[in-house]
Scaffold this motif. Structure first.
Motif, PDB file in Angstrom:
ATOM      1  N   ARG A 233       7.092   1.543  -4.934  1.00  0.00           N
ATOM      2  CA  ARG A 233       8.304   1.045  -5.591  1.00  0.00           C
ATOM      3  C   ARG A 233       9.560   1.684  -5.001  1.00  0.00           C
ATOM      4  O   ARG A 233       9.588   2.859  -4.685  1.00  0.00           O
ATOM      5  N   GLY A 234      10.585   0.872  -4.872  1.00  0.00           N
ATOM      6  CA  GLY A 234      11.825   1.315  -4.261  1.00  0.00           C
ATOM      7  C   GLY A 234      11.933   0.919  -2.805  1.00  0.00           C
ATOM      8  O   GLY A 234      13.017   0.963  -2.222  1.00  0.00           O
ATOM      9  N   CYS A 235      10.805   0.509  -2.223  1.00  0.00           N
ATOM     10  CA  CYS A 235      10.818   0.063  -0.827  1.00  0.00           C
ATOM     11  C   CYS A 235       9.778  -1.036  -0.625  1.00  0.00           C
ATOM     12  O   CYS A 235      10.107  -2.193  -0.475  1.00  0.00           O
ATOM     13  N   GLY A 236       8.503  -0.674  -0.629  1.00  0.00           N
ATOM     14  CA  GLY A 236       7.437  -1.646  -0.429  1.00  0.00           C
ATOM     15  C   GLY A 236       6.926  -1.665   0.993  1.00  0.00           C
ATOM     16  O   GLY A 236       7.580  -1.191   1.926  1.00  0.00           O
ATOM     17  N   ALA A 237       5.743  -2.209   1.162  1.00  0.00           N
ATOM     18  CA  ALA A 237       5.084  -2.240   2.469  1.00  0.00           C
ATOM     19  C   ALA A 237       5.781  -3.201   3.419  1.00  0.00           C
ATOM     20  O   ALA A 237       6.266  -4.256   3.015  1.00  0.00           O
ATOM     21  N   GLY A 238       5.781  -2.824   4.703  1.00  0.00           N
ATOM     22  CA  GLY A 238       6.342  -3.693   5.730  1.00  0.00           C
ATOM     23  C   GLY A 238       5.311  -4.594   6.378  1.00  0.00           C
ATOM     24  O   GLY A 238       5.652  -5.565   7.046  1.00  0.00           O
ATOM     25  N   ASN A 239       4.024  -4.266   6.201  1.00  0.00           N
ATOM     26  CA  ASN A 239       2.932  -5.101   6.699  1.00  0.00           C
ATOM     27  C   ASN A 239       1.746  -4.931   5.759  1.00  0.00           C
ATOM     28  O   ASN A 239       1.879  -4.280   4.713  1.00  0.00           O
ATOM     29  N   GLY A 240       0.587  -5.506   6.088  1.00  0.00           N
ATOM     30  CA  GLY A 240      -0.469  -5.590   5.095  1.00  0.00           C
ATOM     31  C   GLY A 240      -1.761  -4.903   5.480  1.00  0.00           C
ATOM     32  O   GLY A 240      -2.047  -4.666   6.653  1.00  0.00           O
ATOM     33  N   CYS A 241      -2.569  -4.601   4.463  1.00  0.00           N
ATOM     34  CA  CYS A 241      -3.925  -4.102   4.676  1.00  0.00           C
ATOM     35  C   CYS A 241      -4.720  -4.243   3.387  1.00  0.00           C
ATOM     36  O   CYS A 241      -4.169  -4.504   2.311  1.00  0.00           O
ATOM     37  N   SER A 242      -6.017  -4.084   3.520  1.00  0.00           N
ATOM     38  CA  SER A 242      -6.940  -4.140   2.392  1.00  0.00           C
ATOM     39  C   SER A 242      -7.568  -2.765   2.221  1.00  0.00           C
ATOM     40  O   SER A 242      -8.023  -2.166   3.197  1.00  0.00           O
TER      41      SER A 242
END
Length: 287
Positions: A233-242
């Protein structure tokens, strides 16, 4: 006599036991595995064909600076850890940071030449007497022979950034020159997790690279905290993963969880969670 041809797949994985501050642990990793890190960087296909060409564009430079500024603000301790790896191995920091940006940087190019490493698969079996978390590490071919284990005990110089763990103790399989946390790992709280890469359609420069989020996971004490770390929170992911995970010290029945993390337009990651209760299983496979 120098080796001038391939010596094939190695049949063991080296391990480093280390203790210190974030920078000291990073420096020890870099110094110990300097040869592997140099070998991984030299001629790395993704670096040469996608990451560096993207970095050398105005858009790429901006993506790099925005993302680095973000992690320096939120995770300065892990930036110092990566600086330690770079200085211990005597390699340029910016190249290691490009690896950590990964498709956040390569997507600056309209058509990246190197396909994302989406081969890893994980399986969670939650049966009586058979509680298993299995994982295959199917990365790009350049990572072959360029992995090692790090077993670290970190006492920070000062508490700063997000989470502010007073100490971290973990063991993690690492790609050469990368922060711990992005393959398969466990910590002293009994938290075990594996990572499968997800390729999202729209990455977000200036947000937190997944490898910094999974590095923070190494300090998680429980499932609630792990979810908070992933939401960022306050930023968040720039890409993804599981992320596939379980906690050995939790009260009650054994539970396995799969969390799919992806960027969003909000100031936190998208997160979708599936839980396997006793008698159930989870399979996450990539082609």
């Amino acid at each position: 006599m120098p080796v001038t041809e391939s010596i094939g797949r190695r049949q063991d994985i080296p391990i480093l036991y280390t203790r210190g501050t974030h920078y000291e642990v990073g420096f020890n990793i870099g110094r110990t595995f300097s040869g592997l890190i140099h070998s991984f960087i030299n001629g790395n296909t993704a670096l040469e064909e996608d990451l560096l060409p993207a970095y050398n564009t105005p858009e790429g430079k901006k993506a790099y600076e925005d993302t680095l500024a973000s992690v320096k603000k939120n995770f300065p301790q892990y930036v110092r850890e990566l600086e330690g790896i770079a200085e211990g191995a005597n390699v340029p920091f910016f190249k290691l940071f490009l690896f950590h940006m990964d498709d956040i940087m390569s997507n600056v190019i309209e058509e990246p030449k190197v396909q994302q490493a989406v081969g890893c698969s994980s399986i969670c079996v939650n049966q009586k007497g058979q509680e298993i978390l299995g994982h295959t590490e199917d990365a790009l071919s350049d990572t072959l022979n360029h992995i090692y284990f790090v077993s670290a005990h970190i006492i920070p110089e000062k508490l700063e950034g997000k989470w502010q763990f007073k100490e971290e103790r973990f063991t993690s399989l690492c790609y050469a020159g990368h922060l711990p946390g992005y393959t398969m790992s466990y910590n002293h709280h009994g938290f075990i997790f594996t990572i499968n890469t997800l390729s999202v359609k729209h990455t977000k420069p200036g947000k937190t690279p997944r490898m910094f989020i999974t590095r923070a996971l190494l300090g998680a004490e429980n499932f609630v905290q792990a979810q908070d770390i992933l939401r960022d929170r306050g930023c968040g992911a720039g890409n993804g993963c599981s992320i596939n995970m379980t906690f050995l010290k939790q009260e009650g029945d054994r539970m396995f969880h799969n969390a799919e993390m992806a960027p969003s337009d909000k100031d936190e990651s998208q997160l979708n969670i599936f839980t396997a209760s006793p008698g159930e299983c989870i399979m996450h496979t990539n082609k």
